[in-house]
Design a protein around this motif. Structure first.
Motif, mmCIF file in Angstrom:
data_model
loop_
_atom_site.group_PDB
_atom_site.id
_atom_site.type_symbol
_atom_site.label_atom_id
_atom_site.label_comp_id
_atom_site.label_asym_id
_atom_site.label_seq_id
_atom_site.Cartn_x
_atom_site.Cartn_y
_atom_site.Cartn_z
ATOM 1 N N ALA A 1 66.315 -36.276 -11.663
ATOM 2 C CA ALA A 1 66.200 -34.828 -11.494
ATOM 3 C C ALA A 1 66.650 -34.412 -10.100
ATOM 4 C CB ALA A 1 64.749 -34.398 -11.735
ATOM 5 N N VAL A 2 66.395 -35.266 -9.090
ATOM 6 C CA VAL A 2 66.808 -34.961 -7.715
ATOM 7 C C VAL A 2 68.326 -34.859 -7.626
ATOM 8 C CG1 VAL A 2 66.967 -35.902 -5.380
ATOM 9 C CG2 VAL A 2 64.777 -35.912 -6.576
ATOM 10 N N GLU A 3 69.029 -35.904 -8.101
ATOM 11 C CA GLU A 3 70.482 -35.903 -8.026
ATOM 12 C C GLU A 3 71.075 -34.781 -8.866
ATOM 13 O OE1 GLU A 3 71.133 -40.691 -7.242
ATOM 14 O OE2 GLU A 3 71.594 -39.840 -9.197
ATOM 15 N N ALA A 4 70.519 -34.576 -10.061
ATOM 16 C CA ALA A 4 71.024 -33.516 -10.937
ATOM 17 C C ALA A 4 70.881 -32.148 -10.287
ATOM 18 C CB ALA A 4 70.280 -33.544 -12.272
ATOM 19 N N SER A 5 69.744 -31.910 -9.635
ATOM 20 C CA SER A 5 69.504 -30.617 -8.992
ATOM 21 C C SER A 5 70.470 -30.372 -7.842
ATOM 22 C CB SER A 5 68.056 -30.549 -8.484
ATOM 23 O OG SER A 5 67.137 -30.682 -9.536
ATOM 24 N N ILE A 6 70.709 -31.420 -7.042
ATOM 25 C CA ILE A 6 71.602 -31.264 -5.894
ATOM 26 C C ILE A 6 73.031 -30.993 -6.352
ATOM 27 C CG2 ILE A 6 72.576 -32.394 -3.862
ATOM 28 C CD1 ILE A 6 69.963 -34.031 -3.714
ATOM 29 N N ILE A 7 73.516 -31.824 -7.286
ATOM 30 C CA ILE A 7 74.904 -31.676 -7.735
ATOM 31 C C ILE A 7 75.098 -30.346 -8.461
ATOM 32 C CG2 ILE A 7 76.739 -32.661 -9.165
ATOM 33 C CD1 ILE A 7 75.428 -35.400 -8.702
ATOM 34 N N ALA A 8 74.121 -29.959 -9.285
ATOM 35 C CA ALA A 8 74.236 -28.690 -10.003
ATOM 36 C C ALA A 8 74.241 -27.505 -9.047
ATOM 37 C CB ALA A 8 73.091 -28.552 -11.007
ATOM 38 N N SER A 9 73.572 -27.658 -7.897
ATOM 39 C CA SER A 9 73.462 -26.542 -6.957
ATOM 40 C C SER A 9 74.751 -26.253 -6.204
ATOM 41 C CB SER A 9 72.348 -26.819 -5.939
ATOM 42 O OG SER A 9 72.742 -27.805 -5.010
ATOM 43 N N VAL A 10 75.700 -27.193 -6.230
ATOM 44 C CA VAL A 10 76.943 -26.981 -5.475
ATOM 45 C C VAL A 10 78.040 -26.356 -6.340
ATOM 46 C CG1 VAL A 10 76.451 -28.826 -3.841
ATOM 47 C CG2 VAL A 10 77.776 -29.344 -5.885
ATOM 48 N N SER A 11 77.666 -25.773 -7.458
ATOM 49 C CA SER A 11 78.657 -25.107 -8.310
ATOM 50 C C SER A 11 79.433 -24.011 -7.574
ATOM 51 C CB SER A 11 77.973 -24.524 -9.554
ATOM 52 O OG SER A 11 76.960 -23.601 -9.196
ATOM 53 N N PRO A 12 78.849 -23.348 -6.527
ATOM 54 C CA PRO A 12 79.665 -22.366 -5.787
ATOM 55 C C PRO A 12 80.926 -22.958 -5.177
ATOM 56 C CG PRO A 12 77.345 -22.038 -5.297
ATOM 57 C CD PRO A 12 77.438 -23.292 -6.105
ATOM 58 N N LEU A 13 80.911 -24.256 -4.856
ATOM 59 C CA LEU A 13 82.112 -24.891 -4.323
ATOM 60 C C LEU A 13 83.272 -24.748 -5.295
ATOM 61 C CD1 LEU A 13 80.678 -28.230 -2.860
ATOM 62 C CD2 LEU A 13 81.302 -26.162 -1.606
#
Length: 297
Positions: free
Chosen positions: A95-107
Motif C-alpha cells: 500500500a505504501v509503494e502503491a500510494s506513492i507511485i499513484a500520487s505522482v500522476s501529475p508528472l
C-alpha cells in the motif's frame, strides 16, 4: 485569494484525505475477494445510494441518449480501466509503494502537456520534473534492484500503477474539456452505473458476483472497504475532485495528488505493518525535492 479558488482548495483537500485513505483500506479486503468483485460491490452500493439524485435531477441535468453515451464512453476509461488496473496492482505491491507511485500522476499530466499541448517548461521546472521522475522510477524498480525478482516481487504491481498514471493523465485532459458544461454530480452518478455494469461483466468468469456477495460481504475488511469506497471514495471523492479541478487550472489541481501519501503512508505503517524500504525513502526524497524545485513559485 478569490472565493472561487478558496472553494477549489477546500474541495481538493477533502479529496486528498478521502483518496489518501483508499488504498490502505482496500488492500486488506483483496485477500477475501477479487478486484473485479470488490469494485462491483462498491459501485453497486454507490449506484443505489445516488439513484434518487439521478431520478430527481434527470431533466435538470438534461441527460439525453447522446449525453449518456458521451459520458459513459469516457468513464469506461476514467472509471473501469483505471480502477481495474489500480486495484489489480495491489495484489502484487504494498500500500505504501502503491500510494506513492499513484500520487505522482501529475508528472504524467505535465509530460502530456509538453508533448501533446506543446506547453513550454522553464529550466527550473525541467530540473524538478527530472528529479521527480527519477524518484518514481527508483520506487518502481526497487524490487528489481533488490533482486527480489520480476514475477514474485512488487515490480509488476508498481509498473501497472505507472501505466494507470499515464491513462489517468489522458483521462483528466479529456474530462476537463468534455465535462465543462455538465453537472459534476451527474458525471459522478453516471460513472457509478458504468462501473456497476462493467465490473459485473468482468466478474462473471470467476462466478456471478451477486451470488457470491453474501459470502464475502460478511468479512469485516470487505464490508469496510465497500462502504468506505462507495460513500467516500466514490460519491465524496469523485465529486470533490471533478468540482475542484473545474474551478482552477488542471495542472494546479493535480498538485494536490502529491499530498495523498501524507495520509496513506502513516496508515499503512500503523495498521498494515508495512515498512519503508531504503530505496522507497530515497525515491520519496527525490520526488519531494523535484516537486518543490518545479513548483516553488
Amino acid at each position: 485569494m478569490s472565493p472561487k479558488r478558496k472553494l477549489a482548495y477546500l474541495l481538493l483537500i477533502i479529496n486528498t484525505v478521502v483518496w489518501g485513505l483508499a488504498i490502505p483500506i482496500v488492500k486488506p479486503a483483496l485477500s477475501f475477494t477479487s478486484p473485479e468483485r470488490f469494485l462491483f460491490y462498491r459501485f453497486l452500493l454507490a449506484s443505489i445510494l445516488t439513484l434518487p439524485f439521478l431520478i430527481l435531477n434527470w431533466k435538470k441535468w438534461k441527460l439525453n441518449l447522446k449525453t449518456l453515451i458521451k459520458i459513459s464512453s469516457l468513464e469506461l476509461i476514467g472509471t473501469t480501466l483505471i480502477l481495474w488496473i489500480l486495484y489489480y496492482s495491489l495484489k502484487f505491491t504494498s500500500a505504501v509503494e502503491a500510494s506513492i507511485i499513484a500520487s505522482v500522476s501529475p508528472l504524467f499530466i505535465v509530460i502530456s502537456g509538453i508533448f501533446i499541448l506543446k506547453e513550454n517548461e522553464t529550466k527550473r521546472e525541467w530540473r524538478g520534473l527530472i528529479l521527480a521522475i527519477l524518484g518514481t522510477f527508483i520506487i518502481t524498480a526497487g524490487p528489481l534492484i533488490n533482486q527480489s525478482g520480476y514475477l514474485s516481487g512488487h515490480f509488476r504491481g508498481n509498473s501497472l500503477i505507472l501505466l494507470q498514471n499515464l491513462i489517468w493523465a489522458g483521462y483528466l485532459v479529456l474530462a476537463k474539456k468534455t465535462y465543462r458544461k455538465y453537472s459534476k454530480l451527474a458525471v459522478t452518478v453516471i460513472s457509478f452505473w458504468v462501473g456497476t455494469i462493467t465490473f459485473f461483466i468482468l466478474s462473471l468468469p470467476s462466478g456471478n458476483p451477486i451470488l457470491i456477495l453474501s459470502t464475502e460481504i460478511v468479512q469485516f475488511q470487505v464490508l469496510l472497504a465497500v462502504i468506505y469506497m462507495a460513500v467516500f471514495g466514490s460519491i465524496v471523492g469523485a465529486t470533490t475532485y471533478l468540482a475542484g479541478q473545474n474551478l482552477i487550472e488542471i495542472s494546479e489541481a493535480s498538485l494536490f495528488t502529491y499530498l495523498q501519501p501524507l495520509v496513506a503512508i502513516p496508515i499503512s505503517i500503523i495498521f498494515l505493518h508495512e515498512n519503508l524500504a531504503p530505496l522507497t525513502v530515497l525515491g520519496m526524497a527525490l520526488i519531494f525535492i523535484g516537486v518543490i524545485t518545479g513548483e516553488k513559485k
